[in-house]
Design an enzyme around this catalytic site. Structure first.
Site, short mmCIF file in Angstrom:
data_model
loop_
_atom_site.label_atom_id
_atom_site.label_comp_id
_atom_site.label_asym_id
_atom_site.label_seq_id
_atom_site.Cartn_x
_atom_site.Cartn_y
_atom_site.Cartn_z
N ARG A 148 0.82 -1.22 0.00
CA ARG A 148 0.00 0.00 0.00
C ARG A 148 0.85 1.26 0.00
O ARG A 148 0.39 2.33 -0.41
CB ARG A 148 -1.02 -0.03 1.14
CG ARG A 148 -2.10 -1.09 0.89
CD ARG A 148 -3.13 -1.13 1.99
NE ARG A 148 -2.62 -1.70 3.21
CZ ARG A 148 -2.73 -2.96 3.59
NH1 ARG A 148 -3.37 -3.83 2.80
NH2 ARG A 148 -2.22 -3.38 4.73
N GLU A 190 3.94 -10.25 15.39
CA GLU A 190 3.28 -10.76 16.60
C GLU A 190 3.68 -12.24 16.81
O GLU A 190 4.06 -12.64 17.90
CB GLU A 190 1.78 -10.62 16.45
CG GLU A 190 1.01 -10.77 17.75
CD GLU A 190 -0.49 -10.65 17.55
OE1 GLU A 190 -1.22 -10.68 18.54
OE2 GLU A 190 -0.94 -10.52 16.39
#
Lengths: 192, 182
Positions: free
Chosen positions: B69, B106
């Protein structure tokens, strides 16, 4: 009578335009990527040359600004590097066409054939409306499989694909000049 | 430092165009979807204009955009301010010689790559992505640029998730954002 439309910009209104030579020379060839025998056309060096990159966008903008195009659809990921600038300049919306599971909302999918196996292109539901006039953009066309899938996505929601535009056109695309009857516009041939 | 504090009238229009998609890519995540912003030519143009107005005349020589993006916002900014654009990519996408920077997710790790030779010592760089969350990716991007001797002037994102404190992971580098999501 419809005028014969040539695929390459150098034969289609931009004869002798010095910008095309500079754009071609700014593209780097990387041999044997991603596998032996492939001469990869690397546009990242074009993006490092501000003038040549700007000229690339300007050539597309000049061609499309008066064609009533309301949506520019860019194919992930290198289509994202050219499409948005064109969309902004011609007042169109930009729609990313993505690999599976990247777009967060409801999508429609179109499968296409690779050399070995298949892949899939997705578009958000609701991004494009029936009757819209669309431009499809990617950095390069080889066999046309990805662009064909892009055209199908847009047509499935009732848009009209006005043209497919690529910076580079490989030999396999030549003589096609049209994809599913859609015209193709290419700036340069691949470098050796 | 966010533009909304400056109360630029364009900010509200940009914020309302961003769509939140609940539970993507997994339960509990409220995904900030910028594709709806791209469907509004005026709001998309305003987004780019806000960045261009900030960085024009600051002698930025390179805009580095993070896949994928960052590729949507970075190039229009680069073109408008006279800078080169450098894509920072996931592994094995860039065809030439690359340098890699690993970063922690994560669960597990990922890697960001940049072409050798794209950025030179002394280049003044802007890093662009659509959103900053934990700041891990932006940190990796800055490291790549600094490793080749560039100076990271600022990181710029459309959206910040302030609760994730990504701003604090930028080694003191300034962050400019347009909208916050709480």
């Amino acid at each position: 009578m419809e005028k014969k439309r040539e695929m390459f910009a150098g034969e289609n209104g931009l004869q002798g335009d010095p910008r095309l030579k500079a754009i071609s020379e700014a593209i780097r060839v990387v041999p044997h990527f991603p596998k032996p025998g492939i001469m990869f056309q690397d546009i990242t060096t074009l993006l490092l040359d501000h003038k040549a990159f700007k000229d690339t966008v300007d050539i597309f903008v000049d061609r499309y600004r008066d064609m009533g195009i309301s949506v520019v659809a860019g194919v992930e990921a290198r289509g994202f590097m050219f499409g948005p600038s064109i969309a902004l300049a011609i007042g169109a919306k930009f729609v990313p066409l993505r690999k599976p599971k990247k777009l967060p909302g409801e999508v429609i999918s179109e499968a296409y054939v690779l050399e070995y196996g298949t892949d899939c292109l997705e578009m958000h539901v609701g991004a494009v409306q029936r009757g819209e006039r669309a431009l499809v953009i990617d950095d390069l066309i080889a066999t046309g499989g990805t662009l064909c899938a892009a055209i199908k996505l847009l047509e499935r929601v009732g848009a009209e694909v006005v043209e497919c535009a690529c910076v580079i056109g490989l030999p396999e695309a030549k003589g096609q000049c049209r994809l599913n009857g859609k015209p193709l516009y290419i700036l340069v041939e691949p470098r050796k | 430092m966010s533009a909304c504090k400056d109360q630029d009238p364009r900010i509200h229009g940009i914020k309302t165009k961003i769509r939140v998609v609940p539970n993507f890519p997994k339960p509990g995540i409220m995904f900030q979807d910028i594709t709806t912003l791209l469907l509004d030519p005026k709001a998309f143009k305003d987004t780019i204009d806000l960045f261009v107005e900030r960085y024009k005349g600051k002698n930025i020589s390179v805009v580095a955009g993070i896949e994928a993006r960052g590729f949507i916002f970075g190039p229009p900014i680069a073109l408008a301010i006279g800078a080169k654009f450098v894509p920072l990519r996931k592994p094995r996408k860039l065809p030439g010689k690359v340098i890699s920077e690993e970063y922690i997710l994560e669960y597990g790790r990922d890697c960001l790559e940049m072409h050798v030779g794209a950025v030179e010592p002394g280049d003044r760089a802007l890093v662009v992505d659509d959103l900053i969350a934990t700041g891990g990716t932006l940190c990796a991007a800055m490291n790549l640029l600094e490793r080749v001797g560039a100076e990271v002037v600022e990181c710029a994102c459309v959206i910040e998730l302030p609760e994730l404190k990504g701003r604090d992971r930028l080694n003191g580098k300034p962050l400019y954002i347009l909208v916050e999501y709480h």
